[in-house]
Structure formats: C-alpha cells, structure tokens
Design a protein around this motif. Structure first.
Motif, mmCIF file in Angstrom:
data_model
loop_
_atom_site.group_PDB
_atom_site.id
_atom_site.type_symbol
_atom_site.label_atom_id
_atom_site.label_comp_id
_atom_site.label_asym_id
_atom_site.label_seq_id
_atom_site.Cartn_x
_atom_site.Cartn_y
_atom_site.Cartn_z
ATOM 1 N N CYS A 54 0.684 -1.270 0.000
ATOM 2 C CA CYS A 54 0.049 0.024 -0.047
ATOM 3 C C CYS A 54 1.016 1.227 0.035
ATOM 4 N N GLU A 55 0.383 2.139 -0.846
ATOM 5 C CA GLU A 55 1.104 3.471 -0.786
ATOM 6 C C GLU A 55 0.347 4.524 -0.622
ATOM 7 N N VAL A 56 0.747 5.791 -0.138
ATOM 8 C CA VAL A 56 -0.283 7.082 0.229
ATOM 9 C C VAL A 56 0.231 8.044 -0.945
ATOM 10 N N PHE A 57 -0.868 8.481 -1.748
ATOM 11 C CA PHE A 57 -0.809 9.701 -2.615
ATOM 12 C C PHE A 57 -1.289 10.777 -2.370
ATOM 13 N N THR A 58 -0.398 12.053 -2.506
ATOM 14 C CA THR A 58 -1.339 13.186 -2.136
ATOM 15 C C THR A 58 -1.237 14.327 -3.279
ATOM 16 N N GLY A 59 -1.883 15.282 -3.354
ATOM 17 C CA GLY A 59 -1.944 16.395 -4.430
ATOM 18 C C GLY A 59 -2.661 17.470 -4.168
ATOM 19 N N THR A 60 -2.632 18.317 -5.120
ATOM 20 C CA THR A 60 -3.604 19.504 -5.100
ATOM 21 C C THR A 60 -4.466 19.649 -6.290
ATOM 22 N N ALA A 61 -5.640 20.118 -6.058
ATOM 23 C CA ALA A 61 -6.630 20.455 -7.107
ATOM 24 C C ALA A 61 -7.512 21.401 -6.705
ATOM 25 N N SER A 62 -7.865 22.164 -7.586
ATOM 26 C CA SER A 62 -9.098 23.054 -7.420
ATOM 27 C C SER A 62 -10.397 22.578 -8.331
ATOM 28 N N LEU A 63 -11.247 22.072 -7.808
ATOM 29 C CA LEU A 63 -12.363 21.504 -8.425
ATOM 30 C C LEU A 63 -13.660 22.179 -8.131
ATOM 31 N N PRO A 64 -14.595 22.005 -8.981
ATOM 32 C CA PRO A 64 -16.083 22.640 -8.644
ATOM 33 C C PRO A 64 -16.517 21.508 -7.499
ATOM 34 N N ALA A 65 -17.739 21.966 -7.132
ATOM 35 C CA ALA A 65 -18.201 21.448 -5.671
ATOM 36 C C ALA A 65 -18.602 20.089 -6.345
ATOM 37 N N GLU A 66 -19.028 19.733 -7.503
ATOM 38 C CA GLU A 66 -19.616 18.529 -7.768
ATOM 39 C C GLU A 66 -18.611 17.517 -8.360
ATOM 40 N N LYS A 67 -17.371 17.856 -8.239
ATOM 41 C CA LYS A 67 -16.177 16.930 -8.379
ATOM 42 C C LYS A 67 -15.505 16.508 -7.478
ATOM 43 N N SER A 68 -14.877 15.425 -7.471
ATOM 44 C CA SER A 68 -13.712 14.702 -6.604
ATOM 45 C C SER A 68 -12.844 14.001 -7.217
ATOM 46 N N ILE A 69 -11.568 13.671 -6.622
ATOM 47 C CA ILE A 69 -10.607 12.931 -7.002
ATOM 48 C C ILE A 69 -10.833 11.221 -6.455
ATOM 49 N N VAL A 70 -10.365 10.610 -7.604
ATOM 50 C CA VAL A 70 -10.523 9.258 -7.353
ATOM 51 C C VAL A 70 -9.026 8.400 -7.838
ATOM 52 N N LEU A 71 -8.481 7.713 -7.148
ATOM 53 C CA LEU A 71 -7.304 6.913 -7.664
ATOM 54 C C LEU A 71 -7.569 5.777 -8.312
ATOM 55 N N LEU A 81 6.927 -0.201 -9.717
ATOM 56 C CA LEU A 81 7.059 -1.737 -9.820
ATOM 57 C C LEU A 81 7.007 -2.189 -8.263
ATOM 58 N N ARG A 82 6.275 -3.023 -8.151
ATOM 59 C CA ARG A 82 5.858 -3.825 -6.744
ATOM 60 C C ARG A 82 6.941 -4.286 -6.154
ATOM 61 N N ALA A 83 7.413 -3.799 -4.878
ATOM 62 C CA ALA A 83 8.345 -4.189 -4.206
ATOM 63 C C ALA A 83 7.824 -4.933 -2.988
ATOM 64 N N ALA A 84 8.678 -5.712 -2.222
ATOM 65 C CA ALA A 84 8.248 -6.407 -0.909
ATOM 66 C C ALA A 84 7.699 -5.378 0.170
ATOM 67 N N GLY A 85 7.152 -6.003 0.948
ATOM 68 C CA GLY A 85 6.653 -4.729 2.410
ATOM 69 C C GLY A 85 5.394 -4.383 2.384
ATOM 70 N N PRO A 86 4.988 -4.140 3.570
ATOM 71 C CA PRO A 86 3.685 -3.599 3.748
ATOM 72 C C PRO A 86 3.121 -2.136 3.356
ATOM 73 N N GLY A 87 4.153 -1.352 3.233
ATOM 74 C CA GLY A 87 3.859 0.009 3.180
ATOM 75 C C GLY A 87 3.523 0.926 4.402
ATOM 76 N N PRO A 88 3.212 2.232 4.494
ATOM 77 C CA PRO A 88 2.856 2.782 5.418
ATOM 78 C C PRO A 88 1.982 2.393 6.434
ATOM 79 N N ALA A 89 2.236 2.651 7.741
ATOM 80 C CA ALA A 89 1.129 2.217 8.786
ATOM 81 C C ALA A 89 -0.188 2.642 8.473
ATOM 82 N N GLU A 90 -0.415 3.904 7.915
ATOM 83 C CA GLU A 90 -1.832 4.426 7.947
ATOM 84 C C GLU A 90 -2.496 3.689 6.726
#
Length: 127
Positions: free
Chosen positions: A7-24, A116-125
C-alpha cells in the motif's frame, strides 16, 4: 518506474467545482484482464479543497498470488461525485472493492504513473 509496497499514500492539489472529486485507480499491468481498481481519496464527500490524500493497494500478498516484481499503473481521475456514489454503492456487493473493466464514463484522467511492486507492507496508515 518507482517502487511501491503493498500500500502507498498519494497526495496532490486540485481546484475543483463542488460536484467533482478525485479518485485513484490502480491496475496490474501483468494481469491479463487489466481491471481498474478505484479508490476515492479521503474526504471525497466534503467540499473540494486544495489538497487531497488517498491510498492505493498493490496486490493482496495472498498465498499463491505473487505480485512482487510486477508493474502497476496508477491514474488520478476527476469524477462527478454522483458517479463516485454509484460506484461505491456497486462496490458494496464485492468483498474486493470497486473495480471496473474500463475507466468510468465521464472520468477525466489528470495523471498516470507506473510503479514496480517491491516487498513490504507500506506505511502504517494503510492498515
């Protein structure tokens, strides 16, 4: 590409209209079917903010399913909140989460990354 763990955490910035959101989205490029796994970012239901944070899982590590050494693709999508609600509702019928054979209609792709997928669990969150 860069390395990711289970698992990995992704972050970013966006300026979106109220009816929109981000999906990974994530898909295993080694998978014959290349299904998209979708995960709305944290707080997607709230008013659009300048920053977003979300996570994505890269294979379960289930016995007999080897994902280390496989390539994965992550896409950042802007979607209508109503489409996210519908997708999340459909996902409740699956133990594995929200998946689609292709990107949802109306989704706007704003970034694509390959890892590329490496071994390990990823961040605790991620747990």
């Amino acid at each position: 590409g860069s390395l990711v763990r289970r698992c990995e955490v992704f972050t970013g910035t966006a300026s979106l209209p109220a009816e929109k959101s981000i999906v990974l989205t994530m898909r295993n490029l080694s998978d014959r079917e290349k299904v998209f796994w979708l995960e709305p970012v944290q707080g997607w239901e709230a008013a659009s903010g300048a920053t977003w944070r979300g996570w994505q899982f890269f294979g379960s590590g289930s016995p007999g399913v080897e994902v280390v050494g496989k390539y994965f693709e992550v896409r950042v999508l802007v979607m209508d909140r109503a489409a996210i609600v519908a997708g999340e509702a459909a996902a409740t019928t699956s133990d594995l989460g929200w998946s689609e054979p292709q990107l949802p209609d109306g989704a706007q792709q704003v970034a694509t990354m390959t890892f590329l997928r490496a071994a390990g669990p990823g961040p605790a969150e991620c747990t």
